[in-house]
Scaffold this motif. Structure first.
Motif, PDB file in Angstrom:
ATOM      1  N   LYS A  24       8.218  11.242 -16.358  1.00 47.33           N
ATOM      2  CA  LYS A  24       9.263  10.269 -16.679  1.00 47.33           C
ATOM      3  C   LYS A  24       8.628   8.920 -16.983  1.00 47.33           C
ATOM      4  O   LYS A  24       7.703   8.483 -16.289  1.00 47.33           O
ATOM      5  N   ASP A  25       9.149   8.249 -18.004  1.00 49.55           N
ATOM      6  CA  ASP A  25       8.640   6.935 -18.387  1.00 49.55           C
ATOM      7  C   ASP A  25       8.736   5.938 -17.230  1.00 49.55           C
ATOM      8  O   ASP A  25       7.835   5.126 -17.037  1.00 49.55           O
ATOM      9  N   ALA A  26       9.817   6.010 -16.459  1.00 48.03           N
ATOM     10  CA  ALA A  26       9.993   5.069 -15.343  1.00 48.03           C
ATOM     11  C   ALA A  26       8.891   5.230 -14.303  1.00 48.03           C
ATOM     12  O   ALA A  26       8.421   4.239 -13.727  1.00 48.03           O
ATOM     13  N   ASP A  27       8.464   6.467 -14.063  1.00 50.97           N
ATOM     14  CA  ASP A  27       7.377   6.701 -13.102  1.00 50.97           C
ATOM     15  C   ASP A  27       6.062   6.145 -13.627  1.00 50.97           C
ATOM     16  O   ASP A  27       5.262   5.577 -12.881  1.00 50.97           O
ATOM     17  N   ALA A  75       6.064   2.367 -13.331  1.00 53.62           N
ATOM     18  CA  ALA A  75       5.867   1.887 -11.967  1.00 53.62           C
ATOM     19  C   ALA A  75       4.384   1.718 -11.646  1.00 53.62           C
ATOM     20  O   ALA A  75       3.992   0.818 -10.903  1.00 53.62           O
ATOM     21  N   LEU A  76       3.538   2.557 -12.236  1.00 56.30           N
ATOM     22  CA  LEU A  76       2.104   2.465 -11.985  1.00 56.30           C
ATOM     23  C   LEU A  76       1.467   1.224 -12.618  1.00 56.30           C
ATOM     24  O   LEU A  76       0.442   0.749 -12.139  1.00 56.30           O
ATOM     25  N   LYS A  77       2.071   0.715 -13.669  1.00 53.90           N
ATOM     26  CA  LYS A  77       1.491  -0.420 -14.396  1.00 53.90           C
ATOM     27  C   LYS A  77       1.377  -1.681 -13.548  1.00 53.90           C
ATOM     28  O   LYS A  77       0.529  -2.519 -13.797  1.00 53.90           O
ATOM     29  N   ARG A  78       2.210  -1.810 -12.543  1.00 53.11           N
ATOM     30  CA  ARG A  78       2.153  -3.023 -11.732  1.00 53.11           C
ATOM     31  C   ARG A  78       0.950  -3.060 -10.811  1.00 53.11           C
ATOM     32  O   ARG A  78       0.629  -4.093 -10.239  1.00 53.11           O
ATOM     33  N   ALA A 113       0.829  -1.209   0.000  1.00 52.14           N
ATOM     34  CA  ALA A 113       0.000   0.000   0.000  1.00 52.14           C
ATOM     35  C   ALA A 113       0.861   1.256   0.000  1.00 52.14           C
ATOM     36  O   ALA A 113       0.559   2.223  -0.704  1.00 52.14           O
ATOM     37  N   ALA A 114       1.941   1.242   0.759  1.00 57.07           N
ATOM     38  CA  ALA A 114       2.845   2.401   0.782  1.00 57.07           C
ATOM     39  C   ALA A 114       3.475   2.610  -0.597  1.00 57.07           C
ATOM     40  O   ALA A 114       3.537   3.745  -1.090  1.00 57.07           O
ATOM     41  N   GLU A 115       3.925   1.546  -1.223  1.00 60.81           N
ATOM     42  CA  GLU A 115       4.507   1.667  -2.566  1.00 60.81           C
ATOM     43  C   GLU A 115       3.481   2.167  -3.585  1.00 60.81           C
ATOM     44  O   GLU A 115       3.794   3.004  -4.432  1.00 60.81           O
ATOM     45  N   PHE A 116       2.279   1.647  -3.509  1.00 56.22           N
ATOM     46  CA  PHE A 116       1.197   2.093  -4.380  1.00 56.22           C
ATOM     47  C   PHE A 116       0.976   3.604  -4.220  1.00 56.22           C
ATOM     48  O   PHE A 116       0.896   4.339  -5.209  1.00 56.22           O
ATOM     49  N   LEU A 117       0.876   4.063  -2.995  1.00 57.53           N
ATOM     50  CA  LEU A 117       0.670   5.495  -2.752  1.00 57.53           C
ATOM     51  C   LEU A 117       1.846   6.334  -3.251  1.00 57.53           C
ATOM     52  O   LEU A 117       1.651   7.382  -3.861  1.00 57.53           O
ATOM     53  N   MET A 118       3.057   5.864  -3.027  1.00 56.74           N
ATOM     54  CA  MET A 118       4.227   6.611  -3.487  1.00 56.74           C
ATOM     55  C   MET A 118       4.281   6.685  -5.008  1.00 56.74           C
ATOM     56  O   MET A 118       4.582   7.737  -5.580  1.00 56.74           O
ATOM     57  N   ASP A 119       3.971   5.572  -5.671  1.00 58.32           N
ATOM     58  CA  ASP A 119       3.955   5.574  -7.138  1.00 58.32           C
ATOM     59  C   ASP A 119       2.901   6.540  -7.659  1.00 58.32           C
ATOM     60  O   ASP A 119       3.128   7.274  -8.618  1.00 58.32           O
TER      61      ASP A 119
END
Length: 146
Positions: free
Chosen positions: A136-139, A142-145, A106-112
């Protein structure tokens, strides 16, 4: 759940000490603090603009999604705006859950989400001039996961 969009610095220790202590079903608390960094060696400050009201609503909506999706006991998002010097804290995310995996995810999801979708506009103030920060493409990747 607490959402704050503010110019003033936050006290990480105080926020952490008071977070996630309200329930006896919390087995994990995860915290993250983002810091303004200088990747180029030229950055003096980062300036963030936003639309008051709209930004808080957007962050609250995604935080509510995280609360439901990971069955969080609590969530905290603090994001600063205005002009921030290199080395200053820019944001904090905290999640509290029964199990560590849920709290971390959940923390990673919110940060992304905050990195790529929260309605902030960023301008870099460099010794050589100013420039708006592009997505940025990398950002986005990261959301795609999620």
């Amino acid at each position: 759940m607490k959402i704050a969009v503010q110019t003033e610095p936050f006290d990480f220790a105080a926020e952490t000490a008071s977070f996630g202590t309200g329930g006896n079903n919390v087995g994990a608390v995860v915290t993250f603090t983002g810091i303004v960094r200088d990747d180029s060696g030229d950055l003096e400050a980062l300036e963030l603009e936003h639309y008051p009201g709209m930004t808080e609503r957007a962050i609250a909506k995604i935080t509510e999604e995280a609360m439901t999706r990971w069955e969080l006991a609590d969530a905290l998002v603090i994001h600063r705006h205005g002009r921030l010097a290199v080395g200053e804290p820019i944001m904090m995310v905290a999640t509290a859950a029964r199990h560590r995996v849920a709290a971390f995810e959940a923390a990673e999801f919110l940060m992304d989400y905050l990195k790529s979708r929260a309605p902030f506009w960023k301008k870099e103030h460099m010794r050589s001039g100013t420039a708006w920060v592009a997505a940025k493409d990398a950002d986005e990747d990261a959301l795609k996961r999620w």
